[in-house]
Structure formats: C-alpha cells, structure tokens
Design an enzyme around this catalytic site. Structure first.
Site, mmCIF file in Angstrom:
data_model
loop_
_atom_site.group_PDB
_atom_site.id
_atom_site.type_symbol
_atom_site.label_atom_id
_atom_site.label_comp_id
_atom_site.label_asym_id
_atom_site.label_seq_id
_atom_site.Cartn_x
_atom_site.Cartn_y
_atom_site.Cartn_z
ATOM 1 N N GLU A 56 0.868 -1.160 0.000
ATOM 2 C CA GLU A 56 0.000 0.000 0.000
ATOM 3 C C GLU A 56 0.919 1.229 0.000
ATOM 4 O O GLU A 56 1.814 1.325 0.833
ATOM 5 C CB GLU A 56 -0.871 -0.008 1.276
ATOM 6 C CG GLU A 56 -1.867 1.115 1.265
ATOM 7 C CD GLU A 56 -2.745 1.167 2.519
ATOM 8 O OE1 GLU A 56 -2.685 0.232 3.347
ATOM 9 O OE2 GLU A 56 -3.474 2.165 2.645
ATOM 10 N N ARG A 61 5.189 -12.719 9.709
ATOM 11 C CA ARG A 61 5.860 -11.482 9.359
ATOM 12 C C ARG A 61 7.180 -11.390 10.099
ATOM 13 O O ARG A 61 7.398 -12.072 11.097
ATOM 14 C CB ARG A 61 4.982 -10.273 9.677
ATOM 15 C CG ARG A 61 4.679 -10.086 11.144
ATOM 16 C CD ARG A 61 3.579 -9.058 11.371
ATOM 17 N NE ARG A 61 3.978 -7.705 11.016
ATOM 18 C CZ ARG A 61 3.417 -6.995 10.023
ATOM 19 N NH1 ARG A 61 2.456 -7.516 9.287
ATOM 20 N NH2 ARG A 61 3.802 -5.781 9.775
ATOM 21 N N LYS A 115 4.536 0.854 9.427
ATOM 22 C CA LYS A 115 4.571 2.133 8.727
ATOM 23 C C LYS A 115 3.976 3.237 9.585
ATOM 24 O O LYS A 115 4.460 4.368 9.567
ATOM 25 C CB LYS A 115 3.833 2.016 7.398
ATOM 26 C CG LYS A 115 4.695 1.349 6.333
ATOM 27 C CD LYS A 115 4.035 1.372 4.983
ATOM 28 C CE LYS A 115 3.118 0.197 4.821
ATOM 29 N NZ LYS A 115 2.584 0.042 3.471
HETATM 30 P P1 ATP Z 1 2.948 -2.230 8.143
HETATM 31 O O1 ATP Z 1 2.347 -3.215 9.090
HETATM 32 O O2 ATP Z 1 4.388 -1.997 8.340
HETATM 33 O O3 ATP Z 1 2.183 -0.959 8.061
HETATM 34 P P2 ATP Z 1 1.610 -3.338 5.934
HETATM 35 O O4 ATP Z 1 1.366 -4.783 6.038
HETATM 36 O O5 ATP Z 1 0.469 -2.433 6.201
HETATM 37 O O6 ATP Z 1 2.884 -2.944 6.752
HETATM 38 P P3 ATP Z 1 1.647 -3.321 3.083
HETATM 39 O O7 ATP Z 1 2.092 -2.247 2.199
HETATM 40 O O8 ATP Z 1 0.217 -3.664 3.140
HETATM 41 O O9 ATP Z 1 2.182 -2.957 4.528
HETATM 42 O O10 ATP Z 1 2.517 -4.630 2.835
HETATM 43 C C1 ATP Z 1 2.890 -5.108 1.578
HETATM 44 C C2 ATP Z 1 3.269 -6.552 1.727
HETATM 45 O O11 ATP Z 1 4.363 -6.688 2.615
HETATM 46 C C3 ATP Z 1 2.129 -7.362 2.298
HETATM 47 O O12 ATP Z 1 2.023 -8.574 1.576
HETATM 48 C C4 ATP Z 1 2.532 -7.594 3.715
HETATM 49 O O13 ATP Z 1 2.005 -8.790 4.201
HETATM 50 C C5 ATP Z 1 4.050 -7.633 3.621
HETATM 51 N N1 ATP Z 1 4.668 -7.237 4.888
HETATM 52 C C6 ATP Z 1 4.458 -6.110 5.576
HETATM 53 N N2 ATP Z 1 5.151 -6.108 6.732
HETATM 54 C C7 ATP Z 1 5.840 -7.271 6.765
HETATM 55 C C8 ATP Z 1 6.736 -7.877 7.696
HETATM 56 N N3 ATP Z 1 7.083 -7.268 8.841
HETATM 57 N N4 ATP Z 1 7.254 -9.081 7.383
HETATM 58 C C9 ATP Z 1 6.926 -9.698 6.233
HETATM 59 N N5 ATP Z 1 6.080 -9.197 5.320
HETATM 60 C C10 ATP Z 1 5.528 -7.991 5.571
HETATM 61 MG MG MG Z 2 -1.352 -3.226 4.953
#
Ligand code: ATP
Ligand code: MG
Length: 564
Positions: A37, A262, A272
């Site tokens: 995102e 994760r 984020k």
């Molecule tokens: P955050 O929790 O940091 O805000 P998010 O999951 O909202 O991250 P996205 O942009 O939706 O961020 O994530 C893009 C991809 O990266 C998704 O498939 C998500 O599952 C993966 N991802 C995000 N954080 C992690 C992590 N700590 N370890 C592994 N994969 C991750």
């Molecule tokens: Mg997300």
C-alpha cells in the site's frame, strides 16, 4: 544444482508450490505479486516479502507483479509509489512490464459488485460506521442483521449507482457482502465492500467517490492478474474465508492464499504507522535516516542489496511468529563488506603525536594493504610524517591491566609504519586533558616489522596530521533500546523506548588523504573501527561518513554461545 533440476523446496511455501506444479494445478504456472500500500516507505519486513515473492518467481521460472494496493486515497501519495519502485529495484528485483494498481480495477470491482447484488449476495446499508461496529457483535457474541439487509435487488442497484454518482454524504452508506452475521469469524459478518469517500486519488483524481475495501479489492486483483499463489502475512489467515468467498460467489479464477509469519526485528519498529510518526515529529531526519529500518534508511546507512537478500534467506519463512535479533542483520552486512570493501585508516577522535626523532621535512609513502581478505585489491601508499594523529582511546596515561595500547614508556606498532614509544605527555594546564604525545620511532621497524623479533602487544591505526583530511562521521546505534519487538509491549508508547543516543556526531575526524575523492555511496572499512560509507550530504569540501556497522560481532558470539 543442474540447470533443469527443480529447486529443492527450502520452506513450506516452496513445498506447496512444488506440489502444485507436480499436480498441474494452475497449469503448473507460478505467478506471485508484491502488493504494497503506498502509504509509507518500505521497511526490512517488506524486504522479506519482496525476496519471498520475487524469489519464488525466479526459482520456479514464474513471474512476480508489483501491484500498488491503492484503495485508501486519504493516506496515499505519489512520493511513496516512487520510493517503493526504487526500493524494489535496489533490492535487485524487476517486475518488467507488470506494474499494476488496484485502482486500475475500480470499474471492474464496481461491475462485480453489481453482479453480487444481482445474486442477492450484497446490499446497500445505511448504518453509520459506529452502528455497523455495534451490530457486528464480538468474538463471543454473534452480530445482528442490519435492518437494511432485506432490500430488494432493484433498490440495491439503484442505491449503489447513486452512491457512485455522489448523491450521498461520506460515511452515510456502504455496500456490504451478505454472508452471515452469526459467523464465528467476524470477517464474515457482512463485511463492507465499498464506502462513500470524497477524496482525491493520486491516480484516478476525483473520478470516484466510492472506494473498495482491501479484502474485496485484494482477492479480485489477484484473480484478474492470474496470480497463482497469493502470499501474505499471518494476520490475514482469518481473512482467507472471505478471500475465498468473494471469488467463489463471483465464479472467477481463484488463486490460493498462503500465510507466513511477518518479520519482527529486535531494537526497532516495523510498522509504517510508527515510522511515519518518527518522521513527522522529527525524531529522525526523514524516511531515509540511517537509523530507520526502512530500505531507504539502510541503503543510506551503507547496507548492500546482497546483504539484505542474504539476511532474508537466512531468516527463512515460517508459519509461526518470532523475533529476529537485529544482530543477524548486522552480521550479514559485515560478512558482505568484509570481503568487498577496501580498508583504510581514519581517526575518529584525534590525539596529536609528535615523533621527536623523525626529520621535520621528511615525508615517506608507506605501502598499505587494501584488503588482506582479497590480495587482488592490491596496495596503496599512505603518507607518514613527523606529526600524526592516533585515536584518543588508544592512549592511557595510567593503563589498567588489560590495556595493551600506548602508555607512557610503552612501545606499540603503527600499522604499516613503525614501532613508536611514548616518551612524553603534554596536557592542558586547566583541564588536565592530554592534548599531545611525544614519541620516538625506531627506523629499523619500517613497515611495522621488528628486525630483532621484539614483540609489541598492540597495533594502532593513524593518519599523518598534515596530509589527512577532515571529515564528519555519524555513528549510529539502535533506534529502540530494548530487545524484543518494541511494538508489542502493551500499555507503553514505543517512543518511550527510543534510544536517546542513537546518533553521535563526530565533526573533526581525520581520514587518510586517498579518501578525499570518495563519492557518496562509497563503502570502506576503517581499520579497527568498523564499516563506513559516504553519505549523500558529503561534498568535496566537507566529507561526511555514516557508520554502517561496528566490527564487534555480537552475532557470532550469540551463535557460539548457542553451540556450547
Ligand atoms: P505495516 O504493518 O508496516 O504498516 P503493511 O502490512 O500495512 O505494513 P503493506 O504495504 O500492506 O504494509 O505490505 C505489503 C506486503 O508486505 C504485504 O504482503 C505484507 O504482508 C508484507 N509485509 C508487511 N510487513 C511485513 C513484515 N514485517 N514481514 C513480512 N512481510 C511484511
Ligand atoms: Mg497493509
């Protein structure tokens, strides 16, 4: 591995994919996607997901899409889109022409919503967001049906088209899937599919005033792109029934969602939302502050893409949440840089040394080895003269027992140069601080070797005072003080755990003259001190270095401790 041999499954996801290929599921295709995102910069957790998705595509001769999940216009910005593309490329991955946006599918998502209404599987609801929450029930109590659940197909179609036409206020109406308000899985209690939201979207502008929700948009996007394996983090496990429900009800191509744990990393935060907070309130200098766990931050810190990929390989992929020690990340960058980057001499906290018996007008160019790990990197000349700088820490007037470096009357080796003996200590009269050492050198020890087998217990790095250049060096330490995922500590604000000493600025360091032309991004080992890189702030007039990592190898110690 032979060229045509399939890769050995290294984790449970690759095992599943190997089996799917064997059973010709999805015609043996492998097609993954990385779906960020664009609401912030990517962090090292995302690197895990990027390496997994693009790595699987590479290993199985498949493809991986980059897809921006841009369904939330109020939090998304073009700056983030651009940074994400740069970061994925920097990590060494390529989406070729497969760059997609969920917003490309808004029309299709709308049409599919119409289809679900026609099937009696979706309805327009007039409950407010608060009421929807109230009606949803809890983990222990079933929800209640919305009073609008029984609307006719015609009424729903009419209301949805008027939602789209902008007739209703923000938040006043939603389109909801008609599933089961008493489901044990709260995600299945008539989840919202579209909401009214007047917001300028970075791609579609003001074309839309209704926006799809993540759960609905994501599975349809995967389907439209022909994704075979949709890999996501564990928190989406409970959303999988919904993922499957939408695709089944729509009767369209159905990828398989697989969840993995994760990445959590000690001594930092990986979210984020929290990283944005640090940027906004000035706790760090920006998204690319070298203390940040963002890809932009660790790049500026001097990490190599190879070291990050190697880290992701080592941590692997599992089904259970755990926290990785940040020392492993540091270990990976050391291991990479140790072999690749030239070693040079730099003095971070200079102490002046005058060699009494060295001729005033003599300048010698001494041979120094660029990297003992790799002889092909050759040697260079470093200037030696009567006035030098050594590290303040390398002298003690009153040395404790285990201190073998320079002290009054003691002899040590200057690397690649001579043995010197301290014969005098000059102090500031007021503060009693040592400001200068007087030493003598033994001309027979040129190159640092003793002709008579005389041993010294320490070898110090140094620079020639008149030839060295001044530099600013920025030393970094962990962002968060405590080990363990700072994120999950209940009842405490993660900002209370910020390390107040995560940045130390040293403005009058001295570096060997050959580094005068060092360009931003250049990486070096400063002998005995650690790994450093030239910061983008650096100019020919004012050199600026970041410390990438210390030489101290806490990870190797941890590993050793474990083996015992
Ligand atoms: P955050 O929790 O940091 O805000 P998010 O999951 O909202 O991250 P996205 O942009 O939706 O961020 O994530 C893009 C991809 O990266 C998704 O498939 C998500 O599952 C993966 N991802 C995000 N954080 C992690 C992590 N700590 N370890 C592994 N994969 C991750
Ligand atoms: Mg997300």
């Amino acid at each position: 591995m032979a060229a045509n041999e399939p890769p050995k499954p290294a984790d449970f996801i690759r095992e599943i994919i190997t089996e799917d290929i064997e059973t010709k599921k999805y015609e043996s295709r492998v097609h993954t996607r990385f779906p960020p995102e664009p609401n912030g910069y990517l962090h090292i957790g995302h690197a895990k997901s990027i390496c997994l998705n693009f790595g699987i595509a590479r290993d199985f001769n498949g493809q991986c899409n980059l897809r921006f999940d841009d369904t939330n216009p109020t939090k998304e910005e073009v700056e983030y889109v651009e940074s994400i593309k740069e970061d994925v490329r920097w990590l060494g991955f390529d989406w070729d022409d497969r760059l997609f946006y969920a917003s490309d599918y808004f029309e299709q998502l709308y049409q599919y919503a119409v289809l679900l209404i026609r099937k009696g599987k979706a309805y327009v609801c007039d409950l407010t967001p608060d009421e929807i929450r109230e009606y949803r029930g809890t983990l222990t109590e079933p929800g209640k049906n919305s009073p609008y659940r029984g609307r006719s197909v015609e009424e729903n179609l009419d209301l949805l088209s008027r939602m789209r036409a902008g007739e209703f206020e923000n938040g006043s109406r939603t389109l909801r899937a008609k599933i089961d308000m008493s489901s044990g899985n709260i995600n299945m209690r008539d989840p919202v599919m579209f909401r009214v939201l007047r917001a300028e979207h970075h791609r579609t502008g003001d074309k839309w005033c209704i926006y799809p929700m993540y759960d609905y948009a994501h599975c349809v996007s995967d389907s439209l792109e022909g994704i075979t394996h949709s890999l996501c983090t564990l928190e989406f496990e409970d959303h999988r029934p919904l993922y499957d429900w939408f695709l089944n009800e729509l009767g369209i191509y159905h990828p398989r969602q697989i969840e993995f744990a994760r990445l959590n990393l000690s001594n930092t935060v990986l979210s984020k939302r929290k990283l944005i907070q640090l940027v906004r309130d000035g706790s760090v200098s920006g998204w690319d502050d070298p203390r940040m766990p963002t890809i932009a931050g660790i790049r500026r810190r001097g990490y190599t893409p190879e070291s990050v990929r190697n880290f992701c390989d080592r941590i692997g992929v599992a089904k259970r949440d755990s926290t990785v020690d940040i020392a492993l990340l540091e270990y990976c960058v050391r291991e990479d840089l140790n072999k690749r980057v030239p070693r040079v001499m730099a003095v971070l906290r200079p102490l002046k040394v005058v060699i009494d018996n060295y001729p005033e007008d003599l300048l010698e160019e001494l041979d120094a080895v660029n990297n003992p790990e790799d002889p092909s990197m050759g040697t260079r000349k470093v200037p030696f003269s009567r006035v030098l700088y050594i590290e303040k820490d390398d002298f003690r007037e009153d040395p404790p027992k285990q201190f073998f470096r320079l002290a009054p009357g003691r002899e040590v080796r200057l690397r690649y140069a001579y043995y010197i003996t301290c014969v005098g200590v000059i102090k500031d009269e007021r503060t009693a601080e040592v400001t200068e050492l007087r030493c003598t050198y033994d001309p027979k020890t040129r190159g640092g070797d003793s002709p008579d087998g005389r041993k010294v217990k320490a070898t110090l790095h140094w620079v020639s005072a008149g030839h060295s250049r001044e530099a600013e060096v920025r030393l970094y330490d962990h962002l968060i003080l405590e080990a363990g995922p700072g994120e999950e500590r209940e009842g405490r604000d993660f900002k209370d755990l910020l390390n107040p000493n995560s940045l130390e600025l040293l403005e009058s360091c001295r570096i060997e003259p050959g580094l005068g032309a060092a360009l931003p991004g250049g990486r070096y080992q400063f002998e005995r001190l650690g790994y450093f890189c030239v910061d983008p702030d650096s100019t020919p007039e004012k050199l600026v270095f970041n410390r990438t990592a210390t030489l101290r190898d806490t990870w190797a110690k941890i590993e050793k401790g474990k083996k015992k």
